[in-house]
Design an enzyme around this catalytic site. Structure first.
Site, short mmCIF file in Angstrom:
data_model
loop_
_atom_site.label_atom_id
_atom_site.label_comp_id
_atom_site.label_asym_id
_atom_site.label_seq_id
_atom_site.Cartn_x
_atom_site.Cartn_y
_atom_site.Cartn_z
N ARG A 1 29.38 -1.21 -9.12
CA ARG A 1 30.05 -2.02 -8.20
C ARG A 1 29.82 -3.44 -8.61
NH1 ARG A 1 28.35 2.19 -5.39
NH2 ARG A 1 29.01 2.64 -3.18
N SER B 1 32.41 8.54 1.15
CA SER B 1 32.23 6.99 1.51
C SER B 1 32.69 6.15 0.51
CB SER B 1 30.57 6.67 1.61
OG SER B 1 30.14 6.68 0.58
N LYS C 1 25.34 11.40 -17.98
CA LYS C 1 26.10 10.85 -16.90
C LYS C 1 25.53 9.53 -16.36
CE LYS C 1 29.20 12.39 -13.30
NZ LYS C 1 29.24 11.33 -12.22
N LYS D 1 22.95 3.08 -11.27
CA LYS D 1 24.54 3.45 -11.60
C LYS D 1 25.34 3.02 -10.41
CE LYS D 1 26.71 6.88 -9.94
NZ LYS D 1 27.31 8.20 -9.43
N ARG E 1 22.65 16.35 -11.65
CA ARG E 1 21.74 16.46 -10.54
C ARG E 1 21.20 18.00 -10.64
NH1 ARG E 1 20.71 11.46 -9.24
NH2 ARG E 1 22.62 10.18 -8.63
N GLU F 1 23.05 12.70 -2.36
CA GLU F 1 22.73 13.08 -3.59
C GLU F 1 21.46 13.41 -4.04
OE1 GLU F 1 22.14 8.38 -5.12
OE2 GLU F 1 23.75 8.93 -4.06
#
Length: 446
Positions: free
Chosen positions: A35, A187, A431, A30, A406, A334
């Protein structure tokens, strides 16, 4: 099943009857997919994105860029190998940059990358772009991006919330230049400004001020991907000032990118090998990567497994024992839910540190993990920046997910070793990890 039913449905987490022995094709990253979509949309020429992740978060990103005028054409290979390959691996997206246009409306869902990466893009559009999303998205911090864009010359209406919903009044260009932000809560604030920085008239100089930055591997991923499309980026690692990133203005190249498997989404499958004393092969695990999930090799080895990186992929083998761990997860937050799930099944206590920022993720992950594991009989306590986990015999029960992908996979890991675990709303895994229930039962040979 109707969407509302999915939120309340209970999925019986499969219980492992023995050691797992499986090959699991994990869909694309992902973080890389989203990006790459942004960079391709800002490029001066068309590009290709192959084996993209096709999930809720990435489809929201693609839909948002389309709303601003970017062309994204989807093709699927008809070859037999593609037909049997993992989700998205036979797929390619052709990205056709265009003049970014408003008015447009963007649905961010609850995707941090969409809500943070796209306001800088919208500042380059010609016209207003409204951002809205799920109720939880209103609670997630955006002030780092909003305040920075205002300093750089953008006009944004957010009624002073520093959060969604908001409207970016794009002027077709942005001055850019130096800006200081506190990115200690995410971040993604830094990455958001760097990704669009080459298109700003003066580029951008992002200076982080405040507490330590979480998830540094994700910033390194952003920098690597910028450089791969021709951007000039100066970083602390390349001899620049600490906590300062500079992007020079210039055109971005279109490129042909094949997306790596999502290594963070490989976590539950590696955990299955660890928890059951089995073996799992993840094909196409990269030898070099900026993905935070690559650190699973080190962490899960310390917790009792062993791994071998071969030409075909990563082979991870459990030893039959699961050990506790004392680890700083600040760069790889994560991974915390899955590590906490394994730690709850270990033979000694664990301390997970450096992850206070998880309270601002899809849900307050520290509070959610504590509550859900303890309600199955566990002994988890929150600390100022993490969790302390003392293993205890667990029992079945409902494991709530708070619409957090998660959390759902963490509950599934516990269910391997504990009979009677029911995962509420396992569909939330879509997701970032489409078809998780099918991949999970397939791993178990069901």
């Amino acid at each position: 099943m109707a969407p509302n039913d999915a939120h309340t449905a209970l999925w019986p987490a499969p219980h492992a009857s023995g050691a797992v022995d499986a090959t699991v094709h994990v869909p694309g990253s992902k973080s890389v997919t989203n990006r790459a979509l942004v960079l391709a949309a800002l490029a001066s020429e068309p590009g290709w994105l192959r084996r993209p992740l096709r999930s809720r978060d990435t489809l929201l990103m693609a839909g948002a860029l389309r709303a601003m005028g970017v062309g994204i054409e989807e093709t699927v290979s008809s070859s037999s190998s593609a037909a049997s390959a993992p989700n998205g691996s036979g797929e390619a997206w052709r990205i056709l940059p265009a003049g970014l246009q408003g008015p447009a409306t963007v649905d961010v869902g609850n995707a941090g990358t969409v809500m943070r990466f796209l306001p800088p893009v919208a500042a380059l559009a010609d016209g207003p772009v409204r951002f809205d999303g799920d109720p939880r998205s209103y609670e997630r911090p955006l002030n780092g991006v909003i305040d920075a864009l205002r300093v750089l010359g953008a006009r944004i209406d957010d009624d002073g919330r520093g959060a969604l919903p908001l409207t970016v009044h794009g002027g077709g260009a942005l001055d850019g230049g130096p800006v200081s932000i506190d990115a200690s809560s995410s971040s993604q604030f830094v990455s958001a400004l760097l990704l669009s920085g080459p298109r700003f008239n003066q580029g951008v100089e992002v200076r982080h001020i405040g507490a330590s930055l979480p998830s540094m591997p994700h910033i390194r991923m952003t920098v690597d991907m910028l450089r791969a499309v021709g951007a000039q980026v100066d970083t602390p690692e390349s001899g620049g000032e600490p906590n300062v990133w500079r992007v020079t203005p210039g055109a971005l190249l279109g490129r042909d990118l094949t997306v790596e498997p999502d290594l963070s989404n490989a976590q539950p499958f590696l955990a299955a090998a660890l928890v059951t004393g089995g073996k799992v092969l993840i094909p196409d695990w990269p030898a070099r990567t900026t993905q935070p999930g690559d650190r699973l090799r080190e962490i899960f080895t310390e917790m009792g497994g062993s791994c071998e990186l071969t030409d075909y992929g990563l082979v991870f083998t459990g030893s039959g024992a699961v050990h506790g761990i004392d680890v700083d997860l600040g760069d790889v937050g994560e991974l915390t839910p899955g590590i906490a799930a394994v730690a709850a099944l270990a033979d000694s206590p664990s301390t997970l540190r450096g992850v206070a920022h998880l309270r601002l993720h899809e849900t307050d992950r520290l509070a959610a993990l504590t509550k859900e594991i303890n309600e199955l009989g566990g002994d988890v306590t929150e600390t100022a920046d993490g969790l302390h986990i003392r293993p205890r015999p667990l029992h079945g029960g409902t494991f709530h997910t708070y619409e957090d992908h998660r959390m759902a996979t963490a509950g599934a890991i516990i269910g391997l070793a504990v009979e009677g675990v029911l995962i509420e709303n396992v569909a939330t895994t879509a997701k970032t990890l489409p078809d998780f229930p099918e991949l999970w039962t397939g791993m178990l040979g069901a």
